[in-house]
Design an enzyme around this catalytic site. Structure first.
Site, PDB file in Angstrom:
ATOM      1  CB  SER A 242       6.169   3.509   9.110  1.00 54.33           C
ATOM      2  OG  SER A 242       6.603   2.204   8.786  1.00 54.33           O
TER       3      SER A 242
ATOM      4  CE1 TYR B 209       7.927   5.512   4.269  1.00 55.14           C
ATOM      5  CE2 TYR B 209       8.491   3.592   5.585  1.00 55.14           C
ATOM      6  CZ  TYR B 209       7.532   4.437   5.044  1.00 55.14           C
ATOM      7  OH  TYR B 209       6.192   4.212   5.295  1.00 55.14           O
TER       8      TYR B 209
HETATM    9  N1  NAD Z   1       0.803   0.694   3.249  1.00 54.18           N
HETATM   10  C1  NAD Z   1       1.504   0.299   4.273  1.00 54.18           C
HETATM   11  O1  NAD Z   1       1.672  -0.902   4.507  1.00 54.18           O
HETATM   12  C2  NAD Z   1       2.118   1.301   5.220  1.00 54.18           C
HETATM   13  C3  NAD Z   1       2.873   0.814   6.282  1.00 54.18           C
HETATM   14  C4  NAD Z   1       3.420   1.710   7.183  1.00 54.18           C
HETATM   15  C5  NAD Z   1       3.232   3.074   7.021  1.00 54.18           C
HETATM   16  N2  NAD Z   1       2.515   3.526   5.964  1.00 54.18           N
HETATM   17  C6  NAD Z   1       2.345   4.970   5.852  1.00 54.18           C
HETATM   18  O2  NAD Z   1       0.972   5.262   5.730  1.00 54.18           O
HETATM   19  C7  NAD Z   1       0.790   6.373   4.865  1.00 54.18           C
HETATM   20  C8  NAD Z   1      -0.131   5.987   3.730  1.00 54.18           C
HETATM   21  O3  NAD Z   1       0.406   4.829   3.091  1.00 54.18           O
HETATM   22  P1  NAD Z   1      -0.218   4.255   1.729  1.00 54.18           P
HETATM   23  O4  NAD Z   1       0.475   2.970   1.453  1.00 54.18           O
HETATM   24  O5  NAD Z   1      -1.679   4.304   1.799  1.00 54.18           O
HETATM   25  O6  NAD Z   1       0.362   5.361   0.732  1.00 54.18           O
HETATM   26  P2  NAD Z   1       0.080   5.666  -0.797  1.00 54.18           P
HETATM   27  O7  NAD Z   1       1.415   5.878  -1.387  1.00 54.18           O
HETATM   28  O8  NAD Z   1      -0.832   4.655  -1.402  1.00 54.18           O
HETATM   29  O9  NAD Z   1      -0.728   7.024  -0.696  1.00 54.18           O
HETATM   30  C9  NAD Z   1      -0.112   8.200  -0.361  1.00 54.18           C
HETATM   31  C10 NAD Z   1      -0.843   9.315  -1.050  1.00 54.18           C
HETATM   32  O10 NAD Z   1      -0.158  10.535  -0.774  1.00 54.18           O
HETATM   33  C11 NAD Z   1      -0.052  11.282  -1.964  1.00 54.18           C
HETATM   34  N3  NAD Z   1       1.133  12.137  -1.895  1.00 54.18           N
HETATM   35  C12 NAD Z   1       2.428  11.763  -1.977  1.00 54.18           C
HETATM   36  N4  NAD Z   1       3.229  12.832  -1.901  1.00 54.18           N
HETATM   37  C13 NAD Z   1       2.425  13.912  -1.760  1.00 54.18           C
HETATM   38  C14 NAD Z   1       2.663  15.299  -1.636  1.00 54.18           C
HETATM   39  N5  NAD Z   1       3.892  15.798  -1.650  1.00 54.18           N
HETATM   40  N6  NAD Z   1       1.593  16.119  -1.504  1.00 54.18           N
HETATM   41  C15 NAD Z   1       0.335  15.634  -1.487  1.00 54.18           C
HETATM   42  N7  NAD Z   1       0.046  14.328  -1.611  1.00 54.18           N
HETATM   43  C16 NAD Z   1       1.080  13.476  -1.748  1.00 54.18           C
HETATM   44  C17 NAD Z   1       0.079  10.237  -3.054  1.00 54.18           C
HETATM   45  O11 NAD Z   1      -0.276  10.754  -4.309  1.00 54.18           O
HETATM   46  C18 NAD Z   1      -0.867   9.158  -2.560  1.00 54.18           C
HETATM   47  O12 NAD Z   1      -2.179   9.390  -3.025  1.00 54.18           O
HETATM   48  C19 NAD Z   1       2.195   6.800   4.423  1.00 54.18           C
HETATM   49  O13 NAD Z   1       2.652   7.810   5.282  1.00 54.18           O
HETATM   50  C20 NAD Z   1       3.018   5.540   4.629  1.00 54.18           C
HETATM   51  O14 NAD Z   1       4.371   5.828   4.865  1.00 54.18           O
HETATM   52  C21 NAD Z   1       1.949   2.672   5.058  1.00 54.18           C
HETATM   53  O1  GCO Z   2       6.033   1.949   6.152  1.00 53.04           O
HETATM   54  C1  GCO Z   2       6.384   0.817   6.001  1.00 53.04           C
HETATM   55  O2  GCO Z   2       6.923   0.180   6.911  1.00 53.04           O
HETATM   56  C2  GCO Z   2       6.223   0.178   4.660  1.00 53.04           C
HETATM   57  O3  GCO Z   2       5.276   0.823   3.899  1.00 53.04           O
HETATM   58  C3  GCO Z   2       5.968  -1.274   4.881  1.00 53.04           C
HETATM   59  O4  GCO Z   2       5.242  -1.455   6.019  1.00 53.04           O
HETATM   60  C4  GCO Z   2       5.375  -2.040   3.762  1.00 53.04           C
HETATM   61  O5  GCO Z   2       4.020  -2.281   3.949  1.00 53.04           O
HETATM   62  C5  GCO Z   2       6.120  -3.340   3.711  1.00 53.04           C
HETATM   63  O6  GCO Z   2       7.493  -3.068   3.744  1.00 53.04           O
HETATM   64  C6  GCO Z   2       5.790  -4.126   2.490  1.00 53.04           C
HETATM   65  O7  GCO Z   2       6.305  -3.446   1.381  1.00 53.04           O
END
Ligand code: NAD
Ligand code: GCO
Length: 249
Positions: free
Chosen positions: A140, A153
């Site tokens: 992230s 986090y």
């Molecule tokens: N959405 C964003 O803006 C964003 C930003 C930065 C980083 N990320 C990272 O990207 C990745 C995906 O993000 P997202 O928003 O699509 O996430 P999300 O929460 O929508 O999806 C994550 C999935 O992982 C599954 N999961 C959680 N814990 C688990 C476990 N112990 N075993 C198996 N499955 C498990 C959940 O059920 C879910 O389906 C994450 O690592 C998140 O930290 C997301």
């Molecule tokens: O991994 C991350 O940094 C977080 O998921 C964020 O990027 C979210 O998208 C943002 O904070 C809005 O909630």
């Protein structure tokens, strides 16, 4: 150069959000792809939904913290191999320091960092047998810059970035690379309420040079690149996909 025909991939946390977008893109590039998540029925629903778009996925249910062997067994059942692991599981617990005790901190570190290590370690025998193994963590922008009141986090994602570099140095070879993808702000299901908030949009106008949220599908090309022969000499990097958020003063 971006062809993944003949490759088998597993995307943990692939049942929705960014993981599902990455899984779909790998499949479109020709890979045989399994998606992982904790619940079989949610995975099967996702699989059935994308099948209507002409994309075939397999399911590999299980908790990454406890079921790595079962998940890998399911993901490799059809082809007997695993070339690409995209580890996209990442839970959030945005309690500040006053509210989060050390046990809460450890619980999030366990899911987001320790279990990532365990999953990668369990996949290693498969990835080493591949002639082009690819281990890809999803970190992230929190790995580089902190938001106030998000200690666990931030530490977990920072640690995952460091783990990427450590494993790239220890394991990297012509037949195995280790890299990470750092998403910025993406309008995924988990962020739906925030993405619709006009007050937050003012913040985004100022903080993200492209002045918008990322569309979930915009993460996918980074995954295809790092999974494909195109990235054969790329090892140990974190590829940031954030519309320029983290490079702006
Ligand atoms: N959405 C964003 O803006 C964003 C930003 C930065 C980083 N990320 C990272 O990207 C990745 C995906 O993000 P997202 O928003 O699509 O996430 P999300 O929460 O929508 O999806 C994550 C999935 O992982 C599954 N999961 C959680 N814990 C688990 C476990 N112990 N075993 C198996 N499955 C498990 C959940 O059920 C879910 O389906 C994450 O690592 C998140 O930290 C997301
Ligand atoms: O991994 C991350 O940094 C977080 O998921 C964020 O990027 C979210 O998208 C943002 O904070 C809005 O909630």
């Amino acid at each position: 150069m971006f062809d993944l025909s003949g490759k088998t991939a597993l995307v943990t946390g692939g049942g929705r959000g960014l993981g599902l977008e990455m899984a779909k893109a790998l499949a479109k590039a020709g890979a045989s792809v399994a998606i992982n998540g904790r619940g079989r029925s949610a995975l099967e629903a996702a699989r059935d939904r994308v099948e209507s778009e002409g994309i075939m996925l397999e399911v590999a249910p299980g908790d990454i913290a406890t079921d790595a062997a079962e998940i890998l067994a399911a993901a490799t059942r059809s082809t007997g191999r695993l070339d690409i692991l995209i580890h996209a599981v990442g839970e959030r617990d945005r309690r500040g320091t006053d509210d989060m005790d050390a046990a809460g901190f450890a619980a999030l570190i366990n899911t987001d960092l320790t279990a990532a290590y365990g999953m990668a370690r369990a996949a290693l025998p498969y990835l080493r047998r591949s002639n082009a193994g690819r281990l890809i963590f999803v970190t992230s922008i929190a790995a580089f810059a902190a938001r106030s009141g998000d200690p666990a986090y931030t530490a977990a994602k920072g640690g995952l970035g460091a783990l990427t570099r450590s494993l790239a140095v220890e394991l990297g070879s012509d037949s195995l690379t280790v890299n990470a993808i750092a998403p910025g702000w993406f309008a995924t299901e988990t962020n739906a309420a925030l993405a619709a908030d006009p007050v937050l949009q003012q913040f985004i106008d100022v903080r993200i040079p492209l002045k918008r949220w990322g569309r979930p599908e915009e993460i996918a090309p980074a995954a295809v690149f790092l999974a494909s022969p195109a990235s054969s000499f790329v090892n140990g990097i974190t590829l940031t996909v954030d519309g320029g958020m983290t490079v702006q003063m």
